[in-house]
Design an enzyme around this catalytic site. Structure first.
Site, PDB file in Angstrom:
ATOM      1  N   HIS A  27       1.057  -1.269  -0.059  1.00 38.44           N
ATOM      2  CA  HIS A  27      -0.005  -0.315  -0.107  1.00 38.44           C
ATOM      3  C   HIS A  27       1.117   1.309   0.080  1.00 38.44           C
ATOM      4  CE1 HIS A  27      -2.673  -3.337   1.855  1.00 38.44           C
ATOM      5  NE2 HIS A  27      -3.579  -2.475   1.213  1.00 38.44           N
ATOM      6  N   GLY A 115      -3.670  -4.702  11.372  1.00 37.42           N
ATOM      7  CA  GLY A 115      -3.698  -4.825  10.132  1.00 37.42           C
ATOM      8  C   GLY A 115      -4.742  -4.621  10.517  1.00 37.42           C
ATOM      9  N   PRO A 116      -5.898  -5.198  10.873  1.00 34.95           N
ATOM     10  CA  PRO A 116      -7.641  -5.139  11.042  1.00 34.95           C
ATOM     11  C   PRO A 116      -7.900  -3.891  11.802  1.00 34.95           C
ATOM     12  CG  PRO A 116      -6.781  -7.141  12.453  1.00 34.95           C
ATOM     13  CD  PRO A 116      -5.929  -6.619  11.904  1.00 34.95           C
ATOM     14  N   ASP A 156      -9.971   6.687   7.461  1.00 37.19           N
ATOM     15  CA  ASP A 156     -11.242   6.351   7.792  1.00 37.19           C
ATOM     16  C   ASP A 156     -11.898   5.186   7.732  1.00 37.19           C
ATOM     17  OD1 ASP A 156     -11.658   9.011   6.441  1.00 37.19           O
ATOM     18  OD2 ASP A 156     -10.293   8.759   4.615  1.00 37.19           O
ATOM     19  N   ILE A 188     -10.188   8.146   1.036  1.00 41.99           N
ATOM     20  CA  ILE A 188     -10.256   7.097   0.087  1.00 41.99           C
ATOM     21  C   ILE A 188     -10.470   6.139   1.439  1.00 41.99           C
ATOM     22  CG2 ILE A 188      -8.783   6.685  -1.606  1.00 41.99           C
ATOM     23  CD1 ILE A 188     -10.457   9.294  -2.531  1.00 41.99           C
ATOM     24  N   GLU A 412     -17.427  -4.809  24.442  1.00 34.67           N
ATOM     25  CA  GLU A 412     -16.196  -5.770  24.938  1.00 34.67           C
ATOM     26  C   GLU A 412     -15.630  -6.338  23.212  1.00 34.67           C
ATOM     27  OE1 GLU A 412     -20.311  -7.360  25.908  1.00 34.67           O
ATOM     28  OE2 GLU A 412     -19.676  -6.484  24.091  1.00 34.67           O
TER      29      GLU A 412
END
Length: 690
Positions: A27, A115-116, A156, A188, A412
């Protein structure tokens, strides 16, 4: 903006393009757009020492938008960390120190595995909470041991994820003033402009969370405004800060400002144009201008001196005047906080009162809290039901973080991610969090990362089966236990009584690079013959001394007492060995000989194994020939009626036991050895030997 600022920022942009293009994966957009922010942070604001990545009072810098990690790796290289230029050239390659998303146990200087999207944001909240708590424990009027700041970058996507809302609300409620989040407002995402999905007013949203918000309009080049905004955020001590930076994704590329630059290499032709635009040789790759190297050497030398001064202060004034606090600091930094003697753990004998393991857990937790001052945690608005309140302490609250109890609220997912941050802040902090076992489904995104990032969070999960009763199938976690057991680097304990509950806590805490889950009953369970605290170390063991069984009954948790009763009724008809398999993961670590001694008969004879667990049968086929378990969701009703409906009664176990013995007596060839299997892997890794 000075000439060296311009040169350094553009150099970072060109490097980011080279890193991603050489890997042909990654990226480039975020690193090129956020280069001015990263440069400003590292060169003017951040306190760090690349020569000592674990310096305790360092500022923390997390990348919640972890897909942009090329930027993080470049800044760590410039910051003097042990991350050579050759590692940037090996971006996203097997075995490199520059994986596709940041991993805390792979790359020096990476604080958390991200990452997540949104996880890093919530981790930063946990770090800020840890910082506030430890300030009350360690700081003195003469010496500020901790005065660092937690910085996180997010995008975002992070702000759209629900975990961020949970964590942001929590941080604003507590006024975590050491937290500074920088929002890359480039408008974006992968599918295009945020106009199609994300048009909320972020500034007003965070102001409603009671955050301090600063906006930088010209984030592509206005270093002075960036510096001013970061300093304003750092100096705001009564609430967390959000710095909204308006940037252009992929700044410098011919496709800047579009989704095309988000998640794919630019192509060498575009990169050559970028380099020409910024004054670099278009044909050279991985170039760091000498002036940039010299500039960052000065920055690094300055920071190293600050760290040395801190060391001197801690090892003289602080050590001499506050020896007990100094000793605690050493424990927190080394992680050596567990007791050497565990004799304080409660033990039980048959005939003691029948008690729910959640209530036994409460007893154990109080003993542990007294023995381990670094144990902190709380519940998702269920402390009265999870029974996880540390009785001799108070709650952390805005303005007073000296307590060890955390009111996480009904959050949670955020709770689990915050605990990952608590643990990552200091090796010696032992965080726990609690809810009903069913809601692991809510927090799985964060709890999975506990395993991936080798973080020893303690998950105290109550109401662990259909035994929770009337709340019905929406709350009965029949599939959660198999899900956790299927997750690498996780330990799940389902204790059967008081001794196993004490043992579960002990051996969960001894897993210093893995999270552990304690699955605890709502209903009362008897104290059993043959259990012990240290037997839990094996993961599975026999409760009786039947050496020549015709049948082996194996269970976990509340169903162990059920198979004990069934074995008593079968006495004289069927020789039965009773096995508690309290932790599969510990059992798998035992020798083949030991496992065979538990799940095979006399002299290695293969005998039928029947498992009983009031949860999904998934996974049990590796230990048992036949399973009594859940193959549907549960139902609403009193626990005793549900156990009867689904076959978890002494009578049914006795009946099925006889059927199993009869069937296999006539079908000996159908018995396979469930334990003795060839080892296809080297060193417990998924690598087939040569």
């Amino acid at each position: 903006m000075s000439d060296i600022d311009t040169l350094a920022i553009n150099n970072i942009r060109c490097l980011a393009a080279d890193v991603v293009q050489t890997a042909d994966s990654g990226h480039p957009g975020m690193p090129m757009g956020m280069a001015p922010v990263a440069h400003t942070l590292f060169s003017r604001v951040l306190n760090f020492d690349g020569k000592d990545p674990k310096w305790f009072n360092r500022d923390r810098w997390l990348l919640s938008n972890g897909h942009g990690c090329a930027l993080q790796y470049i800044m760590l290289h410039l910051g003097g960390y042990d991350l050579p230029l050759d590692e940037l050239k090996r971006f996203r390659q097997v075995g490199s120190k520059t994986p596709g998303h940041p991993e805390c146990h792979v790359t020096p200087g990476v604080e958390v595995t991200t990452g997540p999207l949104g996880q890093g944001f919530a981790n930063a909240v946990g770090m800020a909470l840890a910082q506030e708590h430890l300030k009350t424990v360690l700081n003195t009027p003469e010496v500020s041991v901790i005065d660092n700041t937690i910085y996180a970058f997010c995008g975002d996507g992070c702000l759209m994820e629900g975990v961020t809302s949970e964590a942001a609300s929590f941080a604003g409620h507590l006024g975590l003033g050491s937290l500074v989040v920088v929002y890359d407002d480039n408008k974006i995402t992968i599918d295009g402009s945020t106009d199609v999905t994300f048009t909320e007013n972020v500034q007003k949203r965070f102001e409603s969370y009671d955050w301090h918000v600063v906006v930088v309009e010209r984030g592509n080049e206005d270093v002075e405004s960036l510096h001013k905004a970061l300093e304003s955020a750092k100096s705001t001590k009564d609430k967390p800060s959000l710095v909204i930076v308006k940037t252009t994704i992929g700044f410098g590329s011919k496709i800047q400002g579009t989704a095309k630059v988000h998640g794919a290499p630019l192509g060498w032709a575009d990169i050559e144009a970028v380099k020409s635009k910024f004054g670099f040789d278009p044909k050279e790759k991985f170039v760091i201008d000498q002036k940039v190297q010299d500039f960052y050497k000065q920055v690094n030398d300055k920071n190293h001196k600050v760290k040395q001064e801190w060391d001197e202060k801690i090892n003289t004034t602080y050590k001499n005047q506050y020896p007990e606090k100094y000793a605690l600091l050493q424990k927190l930094t080394s992680g050596d906080v567990l007791p050497k003697d565990w004799s304080f753990l409660p033990s039980f004998k048959p005939g003691d009162d029948a008690v729910a393991t959640r209530k036994l857990s409460q007893q154990v937790l109080q003993k542990l809290a007294a023995a381990i001052p670094e144990l902190i945690g709380g519940s998702a608005d269920l402390a009265a039901s999870n029974l996880t309140w540390i009785e001799k302490s108070k709650a952390m609250d805005k303005g007073d973080f000296s307590g060890r109890n955390i009111n996480f609220g009904i959050r949670e997912h955020g709770m689990a991610a915050i605990c990952n941050g608590l643990s990552a802040y200091a090796p010696g902090i032992i965080p726990f969090c609690a809810t009903f076992l069913n809601f692991v489904g809510y927090m799985a995104g964060a709890s999975r990362l506990s395993s991936v990032s080798e973080v020893p969070v303690l998950y105290v999960m109550t109401h662990d089966s259909i035994g929770l009763g009337e709340d019905g199938p929406t709350h009965q976690p029949i599939e959660i236990v198999p899900m956790v057991r299927a997750t690498p680097n996780s330990f799940l304990f389902r204790p059967a009584d008081g001794n196993e509950t004490s043992g579960a806590y002990k051996y969960a805490l001894l897993q210093r690079k893995s999270p552990s889950y304690l699955c605890l009953s709502r209903q009362n369970l008897p104290q059993l013959e043959g259990t012990s605290i240290d037997a839990v170390a094996k993961g599975g063991y026999a409760l009786n001394d039947e050496q020549d069984p015709e049948l082996i009954l194996v269970a976990t948790g509340s169903e162990v007492s059920l198979i004990v009763d069934a074995a008593k009724q079968l006495k004289g008809e069927v020789r039965v060995r009773v096995v508690s398999l309290v932790c599969w993961e510990l059992f798998e670590k035992q020798s083949q000989d030991y496992k065979l001694s538990v799940l095979n008969g006399k002299d290695g004879k293969i005998v039928p194994v029947l498992s009983v667990e009031a949860l999904s049968v998934s996974g049990w086929d590796k230990y048992s020939h036949v399973q009594i378990g859940m193959r549907t969701f549960g139902a609403s009703g009193p626990a005793k009626d549900l156990f009867k409906k689904f076959g978890f009664t002494t009578e049914n176990v006795v009946k099925r036991s006889k059927q199993v013995v009869e069937f296999y007596s006539k079908n000996q060839n159908a018995l396979g050895n469930l334990v003795l299997k060839p080892n296809l892997y080297d060193d417990d890794e998924n690598v087939v030997p040569k």
